[in-house]
Scaffold this motif. Structure first.
Motif, PDB file in Angstrom:
ATOM      1  N   GLY A  73     -45.270  -6.269 -52.441  1.00  0.00           N
ATOM      2  CA  GLY A  73     -46.476  -5.607 -52.925  1.00  0.00           C
ATOM      3  C   GLY A  73     -46.165  -4.166 -53.273  1.00  0.00           C
ATOM      4  O   GLY A  73     -45.005  -3.724 -53.245  1.00  0.00           O
ATOM      5  N   GLN A  74     -47.178  -3.419 -53.609  1.00  0.00           N
ATOM      6  CA  GLN A  74     -47.006  -1.999 -53.901  1.00  0.00           C
ATOM      7  C   GLN A  74     -46.691  -1.232 -52.617  1.00  0.00           C
ATOM      8  O   GLN A  74     -47.205  -1.563 -51.544  1.00  0.00           O
ATOM      9  CB  GLN A  74     -48.288  -1.446 -54.530  1.00  0.00           C
ATOM     10  CG  GLN A  74     -48.655  -2.084 -55.868  1.00  0.00           C
ATOM     11  CD  GLN A  74     -50.019  -1.612 -56.350  1.00  0.00           C
ATOM     12  OE1 GLN A  74     -51.034  -2.224 -56.052  1.00  0.00           O
ATOM     13  NE2 GLN A  74     -50.026  -0.518 -57.091  1.00  0.00           N
ATOM     14  N   PHE A 124     -55.667  -5.606 -53.646  1.00  0.00           N
ATOM     15  CA  PHE A 124     -54.342  -4.997 -53.710  1.00  0.00           C
ATOM     16  C   PHE A 124     -53.470  -5.623 -52.623  1.00  0.00           C
ATOM     17  O   PHE A 124     -53.960  -5.964 -51.549  1.00  0.00           O
ATOM     18  CB  PHE A 124     -54.405  -3.482 -53.462  1.00  0.00           C
ATOM     19  CG  PHE A 124     -55.295  -2.738 -54.412  1.00  0.00           C
ATOM     20  CD1 PHE A 124     -54.815  -2.250 -55.615  1.00  0.00           C
ATOM     21  CD2 PHE A 124     -56.632  -2.517 -54.093  1.00  0.00           C
ATOM     22  CE1 PHE A 124     -55.643  -1.554 -56.483  1.00  0.00           C
ATOM     23  CE2 PHE A 124     -57.466  -1.822 -54.951  1.00  0.00           C
ATOM     24  CZ  PHE A 124     -56.974  -1.343 -56.160  1.00  0.00           C
ATOM     25  N   ILE A 125     -52.175  -5.735 -52.893  1.00  0.00           N
ATOM     26  CA  ILE A 125     -51.207  -6.155 -51.889  1.00  0.00           C
ATOM     27  C   ILE A 125     -50.276  -4.980 -51.632  1.00  0.00           C
ATOM     28  O   ILE A 125     -49.681  -4.428 -52.573  1.00  0.00           O
ATOM     29  CB  ILE A 125     -50.406  -7.395 -52.335  1.00  0.00           C
ATOM     30  CG1 ILE A 125     -51.348  -8.583 -52.573  1.00  0.00           C
ATOM     31  CG2 ILE A 125     -49.348  -7.751 -51.287  1.00  0.00           C
ATOM     32  CD1 ILE A 125     -52.081  -9.047 -51.324  1.00  0.00           C
ATOM     33  N   VAL A 127     -50.425   3.972 -52.930  1.00  0.00           N
ATOM     34  CA  VAL A 127     -51.694   3.386 -53.371  1.00  0.00           C
ATOM     35  C   VAL A 127     -52.849   4.183 -52.778  1.00  0.00           C
ATOM     36  O   VAL A 127     -52.855   4.485 -51.591  1.00  0.00           O
ATOM     37  CB  VAL A 127     -51.801   1.907 -52.937  1.00  0.00           C
ATOM     38  CG1 VAL A 127     -53.152   1.318 -53.323  1.00  0.00           C
ATOM     39  CG2 VAL A 127     -50.658   1.094 -53.540  1.00  0.00           C
ATOM     40  N   GLN A 128     -53.810   4.523 -53.630  1.00  0.00           N
ATOM     41  CA  GLN A 128     -54.974   5.275 -53.167  1.00  0.00           C
ATOM     42  C   GLN A 128     -55.913   4.359 -52.396  1.00  0.00           C
ATOM     43  O   GLN A 128     -56.323   3.311 -52.890  1.00  0.00           O
ATOM     44  CB  GLN A 128     -55.711   5.886 -54.364  1.00  0.00           C
ATOM     45  CG  GLN A 128     -56.903   6.748 -53.993  1.00  0.00           C
ATOM     46  CD  GLN A 128     -56.505   7.997 -53.225  1.00  0.00           C
ATOM     47  OE1 GLN A 128     -55.468   8.590 -53.471  1.00  0.00           O
ATOM     48  NE2 GLN A 128     -57.341   8.401 -52.284  1.00  0.00           N
ATOM     49  N   ILE A 161     -60.302  -4.389 -50.938  1.00  0.00           N
ATOM     50  CA  ILE A 161     -59.571  -5.087 -49.885  1.00  0.00           C
ATOM     51  C   ILE A 161     -58.071  -5.028 -50.139  1.00  0.00           C
ATOM     52  O   ILE A 161     -57.591  -5.383 -51.225  1.00  0.00           O
ATOM     53  CB  ILE A 161     -60.047  -6.543 -49.766  1.00  0.00           C
ATOM     54  CG1 ILE A 161     -61.563  -6.555 -49.462  1.00  0.00           C
ATOM     55  CG2 ILE A 161     -59.276  -7.279 -48.675  1.00  0.00           C
ATOM     56  CD1 ILE A 161     -62.181  -7.920 -49.368  1.00  0.00           C
ATOM     57  N   TYR A 162     -57.345  -4.560 -49.130  1.00  0.00           N
ATOM     58  CA  TYR A 162     -55.903  -4.346 -49.222  1.00  0.00           C
ATOM     59  C   TYR A 162     -55.192  -5.266 -48.212  1.00  0.00           C
ATOM     60  O   TYR A 162     -55.414  -5.150 -47.004  1.00  0.00           O
ATOM     61  CB  TYR A 162     -55.543  -2.898 -48.890  1.00  0.00           C
ATOM     62  CG  TYR A 162     -56.189  -1.869 -49.782  1.00  0.00           C
ATOM     63  CD1 TYR A 162     -55.457  -1.215 -50.774  1.00  0.00           C
ATOM     64  CD2 TYR A 162     -57.538  -1.531 -49.636  1.00  0.00           C
ATOM     65  CE1 TYR A 162     -56.047  -0.262 -51.594  1.00  0.00           C
ATOM     66  CE2 TYR A 162     -58.131  -0.577 -50.451  1.00  0.00           C
ATOM     67  CZ  TYR A 162     -57.388   0.045 -51.427  1.00  0.00           C
ATOM     68  OH  TYR A 162     -57.978   0.995 -52.237  1.00  0.00           O
ATOM     69  N   GLY A 163     -54.359  -6.162 -48.710  1.00  0.00           N
ATOM     70  CA  GLY A 163     -53.612  -7.049 -47.833  1.00  0.00           C
ATOM     71  C   GLY A 163     -52.186  -6.563 -47.634  1.00  0.00           C
ATOM     72  O   GLY A 163     -51.587  -5.968 -48.545  1.00  0.00           O
ATOM     73  N   LEU A 164     -51.633  -6.797 -46.456  1.00  0.00           N
ATOM     74  CA  LEU A 164     -50.257  -6.408 -46.159  1.00  0.00           C
ATOM     75  C   LEU A 164     -49.338  -7.610 -46.343  1.00  0.00           C
ATOM     76  O   LEU A 164     -49.586  -8.683 -45.788  1.00  0.00           O
ATOM     77  CB  LEU A 164     -50.130  -5.896 -44.717  1.00  0.00           C
ATOM     78  CG  LEU A 164     -50.475  -4.425 -44.462  1.00  0.00           C
ATOM     79  CD1 LEU A 164     -51.938  -4.145 -44.762  1.00  0.00           C
ATOM     80  CD2 LEU A 164     -50.153  -4.054 -43.018  1.00  0.00           C
ATOM     81  N   ASP A 165     -48.277  -7.395 -47.142  1.00  0.00           N
ATOM     82  CA  ASP A 165     -47.337  -8.480 -47.407  1.00  0.00           C
ATOM     83  C   ASP A 165     -45.976  -7.854 -47.700  1.00  0.00           C
ATOM     84  O   ASP A 165     -45.877  -6.664 -48.039  1.00  0.00           O
ATOM     85  CB  ASP A 165     -47.817  -9.315 -48.605  1.00  0.00           C
ATOM     86  CG  ASP A 165     -47.052 -10.606 -48.747  1.00  0.00           C
ATOM     87  OD1 ASP A 165     -47.238 -11.507 -47.909  1.00  0.00           O
ATOM     88  OD2 ASP A 165     -46.253 -10.717 -49.696  1.00  0.00           O
ATOM     89  N   MET A 166     -44.920  -8.654 -47.589  1.00  0.00           N
ATOM     90  CA  MET A 166     -43.569  -8.130 -47.829  1.00  0.00           C
ATOM     91  C   MET A 166     -43.355  -7.763 -49.285  1.00  0.00           C
ATOM     92  O   MET A 166     -42.511  -6.924 -49.606  1.00  0.00           O
ATOM     93  CB  MET A 166     -42.521  -9.154 -47.378  1.00  0.00           C
ATOM     94  CG  MET A 166     -42.476  -9.352 -45.871  1.00  0.00           C
ATOM     95  SD  MET A 166     -41.260 -10.577 -45.362  1.00  0.00           S
ATOM     96  CE  MET A 166     -39.750  -9.780 -45.883  1.00  0.00           C
TER      97      MET A 166
END
Length: 242
Positions: free
Chosen positions: A176-177, A209-210, A182-183, A169-174
């Motif tokens: 993060g990576q 992951f963010i 990111v793979q 699960i990949y979250g979107l945030d200001m």
């Protein structure tokens, strides 16, 4: 539920959505509307020819383009069935999770992008979020007729359930990576947060992951639907290469 505008009605008819009644401006000379009438005659829906004032009264968007279809309420997908279908396909799944997206225009735009990027389903919460309505159908340009949308009670619990099905699960945030570094392979779920507040605390904690999108201009953030679209298409590109 109303489906308004030529493109949205066309997609509904092509996808055999359960349209009960098609209201058409009786004085229209538009070739596109004539095509819709011909398609509707091959279904069980009732075709009613009305004046423009009647269409204006029926319209929720005030941009009906001379045609309005009325259908039953939107049929949300069952998430467990969606996951089962993905597993049976033998291909890795890609899901889009929307954390309290409130603007129906953003919801429609994200559903449209999800469909175009090859996502398998969109997951939205039942509370404090936009539901699929006439505005969403219009903004999605008919994509809601092709994209499965599941509505769940608790997003954090749903994310835990997805992890049991081997989803990252990949979250979107200001903060993060950088998203394209990111793979994103295998089963993935991308999470887009609320337009103003971003990701909720519990939802953010459940992310593996963010990801962030670098900003180069004076404005330091993107609209939720734009940010979600950018990362979805990056994930789609990566998956084509793997």
């Amino acid at each position: 539920m109303n489906i308004e505008g030529k493109n949205a009605v066309l997609e509904a008819l092509k996808n055999k959505v359960g349209i009960d009644t098609l209201f058409v401006w009786k004085d229209s000379k538009d070739a596109g509307i004539k095509k819709l009438i011909a398609m509707a005659k091959d279904t069980d829906c009732v075709i009613k020819y009305v004046d423009k004032q009647s269409l204006d009264r029926l319209s929720e968007l005030k941009n009906h383009q001379g045609v309005i279809a009325q259908s039953a309420e939107y049929g949300y997908a069952d998430l467990q069935q969606v996951l089962s279908e993905i597993e049976k396909s033998g291909k890795p799944g890609m899901l889009l999770i929307l954390d309290e997206i409130e603007d129906p225009h953003n919801l429609g735009a994200l559903i449209r992008s999800a469909e175009c990027a090859g996502a398998d389903a969109v997951i939205i919460p039942k509370r404090r979020a936009a539901a699929v309505n006439t505005t969403v159908v219009k903004t999605s340009a008919g994509a809601v007729n092709y994209m499965k949308v599941a509505r769940v009670t608790n997003l954090a619990q749903t994310m835990e359930e997805l992890k049991k099905h081997n989803y990252w699960i990949y979250g979107l945030d200001m903060e993060g990576q950088v998203y394209h570094q990111v793979q994103m392979s295998g089963n993935i779920a991308l999470v887009v947060g609320n337009e103003g507040r971003g990701l909720g605390r519990l939802v953010k904690e459940k992310c593996d992951f963010i990801l962030s999108i670098p900003m180069k201009g004076e404005i330091n953030s993107l609209n939720a639907s734009v940010a979600g679209s950018v990362v979805m298409f990056e994930a789609s590109k990566q998956r084509e290469r793997s």
